[in-house]
Design an enzyme around this catalytic site. Structure first.
Site, PDB file in Angstrom:
ATOM      1  N   LYS A   9       0.839  -1.199   0.000  1.00 47.24           N
ATOM      2  CA  LYS A   9       0.000   0.000   0.000  1.00 47.24           C
ATOM      3  C   LYS A   9       0.878   1.255   0.000  1.00 47.24           C
ATOM      4  CE  LYS A   9      -3.802  -2.218   2.560  1.00 47.24           C
ATOM      5  NZ  LYS A   9      -4.659  -2.078   3.764  1.00 47.24           N
ATOM      6  N   TYR A  49     -12.239  -2.339  -2.905  1.00 42.86           N
ATOM      7  CA  TYR A  49     -12.728  -2.383  -1.521  1.00 42.86           C
ATOM      8  C   TYR A  49     -14.258  -2.372  -1.431  1.00 42.86           C
ATOM      9  CZ  TYR A  49      -8.125  -1.936   0.689  1.00 42.86           C
ATOM     10  OH  TYR A  49      -6.844  -2.161   1.163  1.00 42.86           O
ATOM     11  N   ASN A 112      -1.477  -0.056   7.338  1.00 38.95           N
ATOM     12  CA  ASN A 112      -0.991  -1.402   7.669  1.00 38.95           C
ATOM     13  C   ASN A 112      -0.176  -2.076   6.553  1.00 38.95           C
ATOM     14  OD1 ASN A 112      -3.124  -2.004   6.049  1.00 38.95           O
ATOM     15  ND2 ASN A 112      -4.294  -3.133   7.565  1.00 38.95           N
ATOM     16  N   HIS A 115      -1.836  -5.261   1.542  1.00 35.79           N
ATOM     17  CA  HIS A 115      -3.126  -5.923   1.374  1.00 35.79           C
ATOM     18  C   HIS A 115      -2.855  -7.320   0.847  1.00 35.79           C
ATOM     19  CE1 HIS A 115      -7.153  -6.909  -0.034  1.00 35.79           C
ATOM     20  NE2 HIS A 115      -6.541  -7.419  -1.098  1.00 35.79           N
ATOM     21  N   GLU A 126      -9.772  -9.872  -7.274  1.00 37.94           N
ATOM     22  CA  GLU A 126      -8.796  -8.791  -7.167  1.00 37.94           C
ATOM     23  C   GLU A 126      -7.739  -8.884  -8.268  1.00 37.94           C
ATOM     24  OE1 GLU A 126      -7.531  -9.087  -3.060  1.00 37.94           O
ATOM     25  OE2 GLU A 126      -9.572  -8.725  -2.348  1.00 37.94           O
TER      26      GLU A 126
END
Ligand code: ADP
Ligand code: MG
Length: 149
Positions: A9, A49, A112, A115, A126
């Site tokens: 990310k 998402y 974080n 992904h 995805e």
């Protein structure tokens, strides 16, 4: 054999952790079959998402994920989907075990680092968002003769 979708990310890219993430995958014996650096537009981020639409963190999440370049990859290996989720660690880095990517590098659930797809269905969905069939390279690692014989 499975293929999973993993993405470093924007915070992971900004912190210079792309190499670290790739190293962990390679060290484990997994194989990257597609790799792309890109900045997500809002529409792609919403599609990626979609399951979180309507949640409190959805809009900040879209702002964050579109805020800078990401590194998207397809990773192949036996049972790779659950294996990579284990390597990534719990969603909230505060709860993620040391030794996981999030447990070693993160403290904030909104930042974080990576992904990773959580099931076969999400991996397929995805991967289709990020990659064309021609983006994949079919290859073998030297040690795979004995890992996957
Ligand atoms: N409570 C929260 N507050 C802020 N961001 C969140 C929260 N829950 C999830 N997120 C963000 O949304 C992403 C997607 O959530 P989720 O699918 O539940 O986790 P994961 O990335 O572990 O699959 C998380 O990785 C995180 O960046
Ligand atoms: Mg998820």
């Amino acid at each position: 054999m499975q293929t999973t979708f993993l993405m470093v990310k924007p915070d992971g890219v900004q912190r210079g952790l792309v190499g670290e993430v790739i190293s962990r995958l390679e060290d484990r014996g997994l194989r990257i079959t597609a790799l792309k650096m890109m900045t997500l537009d809002r529409e792609t981020a919403e599609e990626h998402y979609a399951e979180h639409q309507g949640k409190d963190f959805y809009s900040p999440l879209l702002d964050y994920i579109t805020s800078g370049p990401v590194v998207a990859m397809a990773v192949e290996g036996r049972s790779v989907i659950s294996m990579v989720r284990t390597m990534v660690g719990k969603t909230d880095p505060q709860e993620a075990s040391p030794g996981t990517i999030r447990g070693d590098y993160g403290i904030d659930i909104g930042r974080n680092i990576v992904h990773a797809a959580d099931s076969e269905e999400s991996a397929e969905r995805e991967l289709d968002i990020f990659f064309e069939p021609s983006d994949y390279q079919d290859h073998r690692r030297v040690e795979e003769d004995w890992i996957y014989e």
